[in-house]
Scaffold this active site. Structure first.
Site, PDB file in Angstrom:
ATOM      1  N   HIS A  77      -6.741  -6.804  -0.032  1.00 37.99           N
ATOM      2  CA  HIS A  77      -6.803  -5.375  -0.332  1.00 37.99           C
ATOM      3  C   HIS A  77      -6.011  -5.083  -1.608  1.00 37.99           C
ATOM      4  O   HIS A  77      -5.004  -5.738  -1.882  1.00 37.99           O
ATOM      5  CB  HIS A  77      -6.225  -4.560   0.830  1.00 37.99           C
ATOM      6  CG  HIS A  77      -6.815  -4.923   2.155  1.00 37.99           C
ATOM      7  ND1 HIS A  77      -6.186  -5.782   3.045  1.00 37.99           N
ATOM      8  CD2 HIS A  77      -7.981  -4.558   2.734  1.00 37.99           C
ATOM      9  CE1 HIS A  77      -6.951  -5.919   4.124  1.00 37.99           C
ATOM     10  NE2 HIS A  77      -8.040  -5.192   3.960  1.00 37.99           N
ATOM     11  N   HIS A  92       0.807  -1.229   0.000  1.00 38.38           N
ATOM     12  CA  HIS A  92       0.000   0.000   0.000  1.00 38.38           C
ATOM     13  C   HIS A  92       0.840   1.279   0.000  1.00 38.38           C
ATOM     14  O   HIS A  92       0.318   2.363  -0.280  1.00 38.38           O
ATOM     15  CB  HIS A  92      -0.911   0.051   1.234  1.00 38.38           C
ATOM     16  CG  HIS A  92      -1.986  -0.982   1.254  1.00 38.38           C
ATOM     17  ND1 HIS A  92      -2.819  -1.204   0.184  1.00 38.38           N
ATOM     18  CD2 HIS A  92      -2.362  -1.867   2.221  1.00 38.38           C
ATOM     19  CE1 HIS A  92      -3.665  -2.178   0.483  1.00 38.38           C
ATOM     20  NE2 HIS A  92      -3.406  -2.595   1.708  1.00 38.38           N
ATOM     21  N   ASP A 103      -3.310 -10.342  -1.981  1.00 35.38           N
ATOM     22  CA  ASP A 103      -3.835  -9.764  -0.740  1.00 35.38           C
ATOM     23  C   ASP A 103      -5.287  -9.351  -0.954  1.00 35.38           C
ATOM     24  O   ASP A 103      -5.669  -8.932  -2.047  1.00 35.38           O
ATOM     25  CB  ASP A 103      -2.980  -8.544  -0.363  1.00 35.38           C
ATOM     26  CG  ASP A 103      -3.246  -8.016   1.028  1.00 35.38           C
ATOM     27  OD1 ASP A 103      -4.317  -7.416   1.228  1.00 35.38           O
ATOM     28  OD2 ASP A 103      -2.385  -8.171   1.915  1.00 35.38           O
TER      29      ASP A 103
END
Length: 375
Positions: free
Chosen positions: A183, A144, A181
């Site tokens: 996300h 991220h 993942d």
């Protein structure tokens, strides 16, 4: 006797990245309970995974690959110098948030450099032939982290930095990064959105985190158009939908791209027990996804595969999912008892069937990428 085919990156120093306690997003204060609540991304997850590897004897079959700290030059291949300096200052001052929900503690700057360097060391090991494939149990995670700020527990973009390292150090021209993942891997996508030398694929829960990222139509820009593939599956997707996406989308595109190096951003938070996702993957799904990635690496990259730890927040189940990845890499089923009954999980509809809404997403991804990749 270690099996020379598979490496393992791990360091006790990773466990000293202290994200506790969980803090409120606006004020930064701990939750107002008598007992403090641990941060979801706490050291126990990596620690328990390593414990399972030791307990089952798998770690003894893996070649230990020592991590080394990434340099500022390594990190600024993606991140801005100003951001790197800010992380250093926050850590030196005793800790704080490096951006949006990416906490740092007093030693986190050095540990984050070691996490990025751990994935770089894994790349070195597979590129030099020390091992064929490598599992990197690093933390903090990285997918991220944006160029100018941390996000979602991530400080530096470990996989993005390692991919740049593979190019500079080893002359790799085509790199496949698959991020499973739960996300979306927004930082990694951002790093290579205009870059045709890196094919980035993210399979994730639609609309979960971060907001506004990971749509099917986000396919890259300029010379990188078509080299970003997003597969945003609906909440509740399980083994069947994920494996359909791997066999019908990821594997065929990878076959056309012919990567020289394959890297997986392996977050085990799409599991059926994860508190931060709403997906239904079993340990068997992680074994089978790993098998697909291993076959992709074998077909064009001489088996060069790096699997780097990202998220996964079920303290009872995520370590077993990562153990399943290690089992598949080594070609061994340890038979250790799992927290969820595998027979019962296999009987779930999500394990056996692709629902209509899941099929629609896969078909839309195929339609968007059909012309470039011949799907």
């Amino acid at each position: 006797m270690p099996d020379r085919s598979t490496g393992l990156v791990f360091c006790e120093r990773y466990l000293q990245h202290n994200t506790n306690p969980y803090r409120l997003w606006r004020s930064g204060n701990p939750l107002p309970f008598v007992e403090q609540v641990d941060h979801p991304s706490n050291p126990r997850l990596a620690q328990r995974t390593k414990h399972l590897l030791d307990l089952t004897g798998l770690s003894r079959r893996m070649v230990r690959i020592e991590p080394y700290p990434a340099t500022e030059e390594d990190v600024t291949a993606y991140h801005t110098p100003a951001y790197v300096q800010r992380v250093r200052e926050i850590s030196a001052a005793g800790g704080g948030d490096t951006g949006e929900g990416a906490p740092a503690a007093p030693d986190s700057y050095e540990i984050a450099l070691l996490a990025a360097g751990g994935v770089m060391a894994a790349v070195d090991a597979v590129m030099t032939g020390e091992v064929q494939q490598c599992l990197a149990l690093v933390r903090p995670p990285g997918h991220h982290a944006m160029a100018d700020r941390g996000m979602g527990f991530c400080i530096f973009g470990n996989v993005a930095i390692a991919a740049h390292h593979a190019r500079r150090r080893h002359g790799v021209e085509r790199i496949l990064i698959v991020d499973w993942d739960v996300h979306h891997g927004n930082g990694t996508q951002d790093a290579f959105y205009a870059d045709p030398g890196v094919l980035f694929v993210s399979i994730h829960q639609d609309g979960l985190y971060p907001p506004g990222w990971g749509a099917v139509e986000d396919t890259g820009t300029g010379p990188g158009a078509g080299y970003t593939v997003n597969i945003p599956l609906p909440p509740g997707s399980g083994d069947a939908a994920y494996l359909a996406a791997f066999t019908r989308v990821i594997a065929p595109i990878a076959a056309r791209f012919r990567p020289e190096l394959v890297i997986v951003s392996a977050g085990q938070d799409a599991s059926a027990s994860d508190p931060l996702g709403r997906m239904c993957l079993s340990t068997e799904a992680y074994r089978r996804m790993t098998a697909v990635m291993r076959d992709i690496a074998a077909s064009s990259a001489d088996g060069r595969l790096v699997v780097a730890l990202e998220g996964g927040y079920s303290e009872i189940y995520a370590p077993y999912c990562t153990l399943a990845i290690a089992e598949e890499l080594l070609g061994e089923r340890t038979g250790i008892e799992e927290p969820l009954n595998p027979e019962r999980v296999a009987a779930w509809r999500t394990s056996r069937e692709v629902s209509h809404d899941q099929e629609q997403v896969i078909e839309r991804v195929i339609a968007v990428h059909r012309e470039r990749w011949g799907l």
